[in-house]
Design a protein around this motif. Structure first.
Motif, PDB file in Angstrom:
ATOM      1  N   ARG A 229      96.069  24.775  71.354  1.00  0.00           N
ATOM      2  CA  ARG A 229      94.979  24.742  72.454  1.00  0.00           C
ATOM      3  C   ARG A 229      94.517  26.246  72.671  1.00  0.00           C
ATOM      4  O   ARG A 229      93.550  26.371  73.433  1.00  0.00           O
ATOM      5  CB  ARG A 229      95.569  24.193  73.496  1.00  0.00           C
ATOM      6  N   ARG A 230      94.972  27.257  71.819  1.00  0.00           N
ATOM      7  CA  ARG A 230      94.500  28.409  71.745  1.00  0.00           C
ATOM      8  C   ARG A 230      94.743  29.129  70.622  1.00  0.00           C
ATOM      9  O   ARG A 230      95.909  28.769  70.254  1.00  0.00           O
ATOM     10  CB  ARG A 230      94.955  29.376  73.307  1.00  0.00           C
ATOM     11  N   ALA A 231      94.092  29.980  70.160  1.00  0.00           N
ATOM     12  CA  ALA A 231      94.414  30.540  68.885  1.00  0.00           C
ATOM     13  C   ALA A 231      94.178  32.252  69.165  1.00  0.00           C
ATOM     14  O   ALA A 231      93.295  32.617  69.974  1.00  0.00           O
ATOM     15  CB  ALA A 231      93.551  30.219  67.826  1.00  0.00           C
ATOM     16  N   GLU A 232      94.454  33.025  68.289  1.00  0.00           N
ATOM     17  CA  GLU A 232      94.390  34.434  68.311  1.00  0.00           C
ATOM     18  C   GLU A 232      92.921  34.576  67.772  1.00  0.00           C
ATOM     19  O   GLU A 232      92.220  33.583  67.284  1.00  0.00           O
ATOM     20  CB  GLU A 232      95.184  34.957  67.110  1.00  0.00           C
ATOM     21  N   THR A 233      92.448  35.996  68.155  1.00  0.00           N
ATOM     22  CA  THR A 233      91.016  36.042  67.728  1.00  0.00           C
ATOM     23  C   THR A 233      90.825  36.656  66.436  1.00  0.00           C
ATOM     24  O   THR A 233      91.786  37.247  65.989  1.00  0.00           O
ATOM     25  CB  THR A 233      90.704  37.347  68.753  1.00  0.00           C
ATOM     26  N   PRO A 234      89.977  35.950  65.914  1.00  0.00           N
ATOM     27  CA  PRO A 234      89.746  36.406  64.142  1.00  0.00           C
ATOM     28  C   PRO A 234      89.529  37.796  64.143  1.00  0.00           C
ATOM     29  O   PRO A 234      88.848  38.495  64.964  1.00  0.00           O
ATOM     30  CB  PRO A 234      88.653  35.340  64.008  1.00  0.00           C
ATOM     31  N   PRO A 235      90.114  38.419  62.866  1.00  0.00           N
ATOM     32  CA  PRO A 235      90.573  37.851  61.904  1.00  0.00           C
ATOM     33  C   PRO A 235      91.991  37.323  61.919  1.00  0.00           C
ATOM     34  O   PRO A 235      92.811  36.771  61.004  1.00  0.00           O
ATOM     35  CB  PRO A 235      90.499  38.820  60.830  1.00  0.00           C
TER      36      PRO A 235
ATOM     37  N   ALA B 108      91.086  24.186  70.075  1.00  0.00           N
ATOM     38  CA  ALA B 108      91.237  25.622  70.524  1.00  0.00           C
ATOM     39  C   ALA B 108      89.863  26.244  70.825  1.00  0.00           C
ATOM     40  O   ALA B 108      89.106  26.466  69.680  1.00  0.00           O
ATOM     41  CB  ALA B 108      92.244  26.386  69.652  1.00  0.00           C
ATOM     42  N   PRO B 109      89.435  26.529  72.233  1.00  0.00           N
ATOM     43  CA  PRO B 109      88.133  27.182  72.374  1.00  0.00           C
ATOM     44  C   PRO B 109      88.233  28.520  71.652  1.00  0.00           C
ATOM     45  O   PRO B 109      89.439  29.248  71.676  1.00  0.00           O
ATOM     46  CB  PRO B 109      87.953  27.162  73.699  1.00  0.00           C
ATOM     47  N   SER B 110      87.136  29.193  70.962  1.00  0.00           N
ATOM     48  CA  SER B 110      87.201  30.255  70.339  1.00  0.00           C
ATOM     49  C   SER B 110      87.755  31.519  71.358  1.00  0.00           C
ATOM     50  O   SER B 110      86.913  31.678  72.279  1.00  0.00           O
ATOM     51  CB  SER B 110      85.895  30.648  69.716  1.00  0.00           C
ATOM     52  N   SER B 111      88.615  32.254  70.757  1.00  0.00           N
ATOM     53  CA  SER B 111      89.224  33.352  71.611  1.00  0.00           C
ATOM     54  C   SER B 111      88.092  34.368  71.599  1.00  0.00           C
ATOM     55  O   SER B 111      88.285  35.602  72.239  1.00  0.00           O
ATOM     56  CB  SER B 111      90.535  33.669  71.025  1.00  0.00           C
ATOM     57  N   ARG B 112      87.033  34.533  70.606  1.00  0.00           N
ATOM     58  CA  ARG B 112      86.241  35.519  70.629  1.00  0.00           C
ATOM     59  C   ARG B 112      85.354  35.711  72.171  1.00  0.00           C
ATOM     60  O   ARG B 112      85.143  37.012  72.373  1.00  0.00           O
ATOM     61  CB  ARG B 112      85.030  35.281  69.673  1.00  0.00           C
ATOM     62  N   TRP B 113      85.454  34.689  73.032  1.00  0.00           N
ATOM     63  CA  TRP B 113      84.673  34.852  74.106  1.00  0.00           C
ATOM     64  C   TRP B 113      85.645  34.755  75.283  1.00  0.00           C
ATOM     65  O   TRP B 113      84.858  34.358  76.423  1.00  0.00           O
ATOM     66  CB  TRP B 113      83.444  33.825  74.047  1.00  0.00           C
ATOM     67  N   GLY B 114      86.975  35.017  75.195  1.00  0.00           N
ATOM     68  CA  GLY B 114      87.617  34.665  76.205  1.00  0.00           C
ATOM     69  C   GLY B 114      88.975  33.521  76.178  1.00  0.00           C
ATOM     70  O   GLY B 114      89.141  33.011  74.993  1.00  0.00           O
TER      71      GLY B 114
ATOM     72  N   GLY C  95      88.781  30.412  80.703  1.00  0.00           N
ATOM     73  CA  GLY C  95      87.562  30.959  80.816  1.00  0.00           C
ATOM     74  C   GLY C  95      86.210  29.994  80.575  1.00  0.00           C
ATOM     75  O   GLY C  95      85.258  29.981  81.290  1.00  0.00           O
ATOM     76  N   LEU C  96      86.397  29.298  79.565  1.00  0.00           N
ATOM     77  CA  LEU C  96      85.323  28.300  79.117  1.00  0.00           C
ATOM     78  C   LEU C  96      85.366  27.063  80.298  1.00  0.00           C
ATOM     79  O   LEU C  96      84.311  26.686  80.560  1.00  0.00           O
ATOM     80  CB  LEU C  96      85.875  27.677  77.939  1.00  0.00           C
ATOM     81  N   ARG C  97      86.454  26.976  80.797  1.00  0.00           N
ATOM     82  CA  ARG C  97      86.394  25.953  81.874  1.00  0.00           C
ATOM     83  C   ARG C  97      85.703  26.191  83.096  1.00  0.00           C
ATOM     84  O   ARG C  97      84.852  25.535  83.661  1.00  0.00           O
ATOM     85  CB  ARG C  97      88.230  25.320  82.298  1.00  0.00           C
ATOM     86  N   TYR C  98      85.976  27.569  83.305  1.00  0.00           N
ATOM     87  CA  TYR C  98      85.146  28.248  84.439  1.00  0.00           C
ATOM     88  C   TYR C  98      83.592  28.194  84.090  1.00  0.00           C
ATOM     89  O   TYR C  98      82.788  28.003  85.111  1.00  0.00           O
ATOM     90  CB  TYR C  98      85.529  29.479  84.559  1.00  0.00           C
ATOM     91  N   LEU C  99      83.284  28.435  83.085  1.00  0.00           N
ATOM     92  CA  LEU C  99      81.928  28.405  82.763  1.00  0.00           C
ATOM     93  C   LEU C  99      81.231  27.070  82.917  1.00  0.00           C
ATOM     94  O   LEU C  99      80.230  26.920  83.517  1.00  0.00           O
ATOM     95  CB  LEU C  99      81.625  28.886  81.271  1.00  0.00           C
TER      96      LEU C  99
END
Length: 738
Positions: A221-227, A317-323, A327-331
């Motif tokens: 449900r969460r991933a490291e920020t690419p790469p 997993a929502p992209s970790s690029r943006w938090g 954070g996405l839930r808050y948006l």
């Protein structure tokens, strides 16, 4: 007891030991942990505790009611202790590491599985609708007489694996430290590891007959920020405050409501902003512009930013690029609190071939179809899901529910539906397999889409599903119980293609293309449509809307304004991609911000004028039921003028369910028409409510009558008519007065 005196009964069996060494043991919990070993004639031990602590110097067993026992290292860093009492007791391990550092641990191999029999049954049947609650990683707490035990459970579906272990920053990425157990024929491997905390990074070391594959968690449900490619243990602490929105949504029929959608790529709307920044800036902007909904291009994790999210590696997993996920839930929560719905793009058609993600997950094809003629999209370099496999279908259906449940999304826009429906999509002869009846229809994909739509609509009333489907497949928005696919709405790709083709023509040539602008009404009620001008239309050398319009800056702006005036009045909801609301000059690029400076340059007034027009369109549209209450009904539309190709004129009336009427008049030519006659079906007075040529939108500002009334003068087979001026390159809306 010493190594020399340790009975063989306490040691790991030689066969088990070999499987442990090569990480191919299906039941390490049967080896490690506490085990009763029964009666013995030659030694006093009735139970044993075994643990493997890689690199430990000493391990002491502390057992409730027994005391402390120093365990014996029997080799391979496997420590054992014999117990004279056969009754199980709570215990902990005190491990001493080189340098004298000591840790106090609960034993990972002394816990029951975190999945129950019903979970495994539903997974096997492909019907576990809350799959994310039992697979993946989960922070858990257990009560014990030796103290509460905090840790993380891990579970993964890998039916072809010979062995699976959790590796992570908590065990030195050593695949021999935490091997998982196989839960029978379910294909699920599971372990609970005490001491692991939220934020830990991990993968699964999956052993096949010929290789070890370190894989990100498909259910993470969460991933490291690419790469970087690791999965992260995640636990939400977010509290929603959108109850009013959610309650209203359950009974809302968006087909009868105004729906104007702003499509956004979160990473490039304003480069550098994360979910929480956007919760202020983007929400305020969308609200100011008057949109009813926002649509995010895919937010699920993806390895390559240039795919714009359409090649997903982490479906949960929502992209970790943006938090962070919260954070996405808050948006989304902030959008809801401001009365704005949120759709997200969802990509169940295909996935990338990155070897650390879903591709060939446990050796052979698992998530993808095993035959390349069905399992690959060669144009995109991706794998295609095996829609006929129960567990794969479950993975995707549960994922649709996950976004609705965990992130309160109001709709899923399903990408590339046509590629799913046709077995020969973008393939040559010999590159595809027909279905069981010899046809090109992908029957398993059809069944999957029907199940997904029916399940989402049953579970979350008011949530929309929208198909990006570019062919004439029948019944895309028909109910599943009428053999339709069951989508709420469909993107009208035909309207988009014909309309943009028409508008790129110089006005002097448009009379030869008049059929392109009228043809959409031939099929306008075959589905429930959204009119999209999406990201796909402003990339890959196609140019922006601005550059497609012929002429100088003034004419380009007039062309964009007249397109929007026509678009907002046409039957169907509408969607506009970011930047087009101010007629951005350049094509869109995901690696830079929108060109907000276009409104500040020497032609800036024209771009500001387009912005003001979009605001006005959204405001008048939302206040005019004639424009939305009968969007999918033929009685909601009637032509007034459709055959004046030479004059480039269109006129039609939109009808509301409560009897209100709006007349839309379009002049797509370069010449103003003075005193233009329109035959009208009834007598009445019409009030001008919008003029794309008005000075407030940086148009020519020609004076137009604020009201026009019909006269009893037959025209175009009608008993009544009106005479109006229609400025060049403009659209006017007139609302009938009671």
């Amino acid at each position: 007891m010493t190594i020399d005196t340790c009975p063989d009964r306490l040691r790991v069996d030689a066969h088990d030991l070999e499987l442990i060494r090569i990480c191919r043991h299906h039941n390490p919990h049967g080896v490690f942990g506490w085990h009763r070993i029964g009666e013995a004639s030659d030694d006093p031990y009735l139970a044993v505790v075994r643990t493997r602590q890689i690199g430990a110097e000493k391990v002491v067993l502390r057992m409730d009611g027994v005391g402390e026992i120093e365990m014996v290292n029997t080799g391979d860093d496997i420590f054992v202790a014999g117990l004279e009492n056969a009754d199980p007791h709570a215990y902990r391990l005190e491990v001493t590491w080189p340098g004298g550092f000591t840790t106090d641990l609960a034993d990972a191999y002394n816990f029951l599985p975190t999945l129950g029999d019903m979970d495994l049954y539903l997974i096997g049947e492909g019907r576990h609708e809350h799959l994310w609650e039992v697979l993946g990683s989960h922070v858990r707490r257990y009560d014990s007489t030796m103290g509460d035990v905090d840790g993380v459970s891990f579970a993964v579906w890998a039916p072809n694996a010979k062995g699976v272990a959790v590796i992570g920053d908590f065990n030195g990425w050593n695949c021999t430290q935490h091997p998982m157990r196989s839960l029978g024929s379910s294909g699920v491997w599971e372990i609970f590891i005490p001491g692991v905390k939220k934020g830990a990074t991990y993968k699964y070391a999956i052993h096949t007959p010929d290789a070890r594959r370190d894989k990100a968690d498909p259910m993470a449900r969460r991933a490291e920020t690419p790469p970087a490619t690791g999965s992260i243990v995640c636990e939400s602490s977010f509290t929603w405050s959108d109850d009013e929105w959610m309650d209203t949504r359950r009974t809302t029929d968006w087909q009868k409501k105004p729906m104007s959608v702003y499509e956004v790529h979160l990473g490039s709307w304003n480069l550098g902003e994360d979910y929480r920044d956007l919760a202020k800036d983007l929400v305020d902007y969308v609200k100011e512009m008057g949109y009813t909904h926002v649509e995010f291009m895919p937010v699920a994790e993806h390895p390559f930013g240039g795919s714009w999210g359409y090649q997903v590696s982490g479906y949960y997993a929502p992209s970790s690029r943006w938090g962070t996920p919260d954070g996405l839930r808050y948006l989304i929560d902030q959008f809801h609190r401001n009365g704005i719905g949120v759709l997200v793009d969802w990509v169940p058609a295909h996935f990338p071939k990155d070897d650390w993600a879903l591709a060939r997950f446990d050796g052979p094809a698992l998530y993808e179809h095993p035959d390349w003629r069905r399992g690959e999209q060669t144009d995109w370099g991706t794998y295609v899901f095996d829609f006929g496999r129960r567990e794969v279908k479950n993975f995707l259906v549960a994922n649709a529910l996950y976004w609705c449940e965990e992130f309160h999304v109001d709709g899923l826009r399903v990408d590339a539906v046509a590629s799913m429906l046709y077995l020969d999509y973008s393939k040559k002869d010999g590159e595809w397999l027909p279905n069981q009846y010899g046809g090109r229809e992908h029957l398993e994909a059809v069944q999957f889409l029907q199940e997904m739509n029916a399940t989402v609509h049953r579970t979350f009333p008011g949530v929309l599903t929208v198909a990006e489907e570019s062919t004439s497949w029948p019944g895309v928005t028909a109910p599943t119980d009428h053999n339709g696919l069951g989508f709420s709405m469909k993107w009208n790709m035909g309207w988009m293609n014909d309309t943009l083709s028409y508008f790129k023509e110089d006005p002097i040539n448009r009379s030869w293309h008049h059929g392109e602008i009228t043809f959409s009404m031939v099929y306008a009620y075959s589905e429930k449509f959204i009119l999209p001008i999406s990201h796909d239309e402003v990339v890959h050398g196609k140019g922006s809307l601005w550059t497609r319009m012929p002429g100088d800056a003034w004419n380009k702006a007039a062309g964009v304004r007249s397109l929007f005036g026509y678009m907002w009045a046409h039957p169907g909801k509408q969607l506009l991609f970011q930047g087009q609301e101010f007629a951005q000059k350049q094509e869109w690029g995901e690696s830079r911000s929108l060109d907000w400076g276009d409104k500040e340059g020497w032609e800036g007034e024209y771009h500001r004028g387009v912005t003001e027009l979009v605001k006005k369109l959204n405001a008048v549209y939302a206040a005019t039921p004639a424009l939305y209450t009968l969007d999918d009904k033929p009685e909601g539309f009637s032509w007034v003028k459709c055959d004046d190709a030479q004059g480039n004129v269109l006129a039609f009336i939109r009808h509301g369910s409560d009897g209100d009427k709006l007349l839309c008049v379009c002049n797509f030519g370069g010449m103003t028409h003075k005193g233009y006659n329109l035959g009208m079906p009834e007598a009445g007075t019409w009030e001008l409510v919008l003029n794309t040529d008005a000075k407030e939108f940086e148009g020519a500002g020609n004076e137009l009558a604020e009201t026009v009334s019909t006269i009893t003068y037959p025209w175009d087979n009608q008993d009544h008519s009106i005479s109006i001026d229609i400025p060049a390159m403009s659209v006017q809306w007139y609302l009938k007065q009671a």
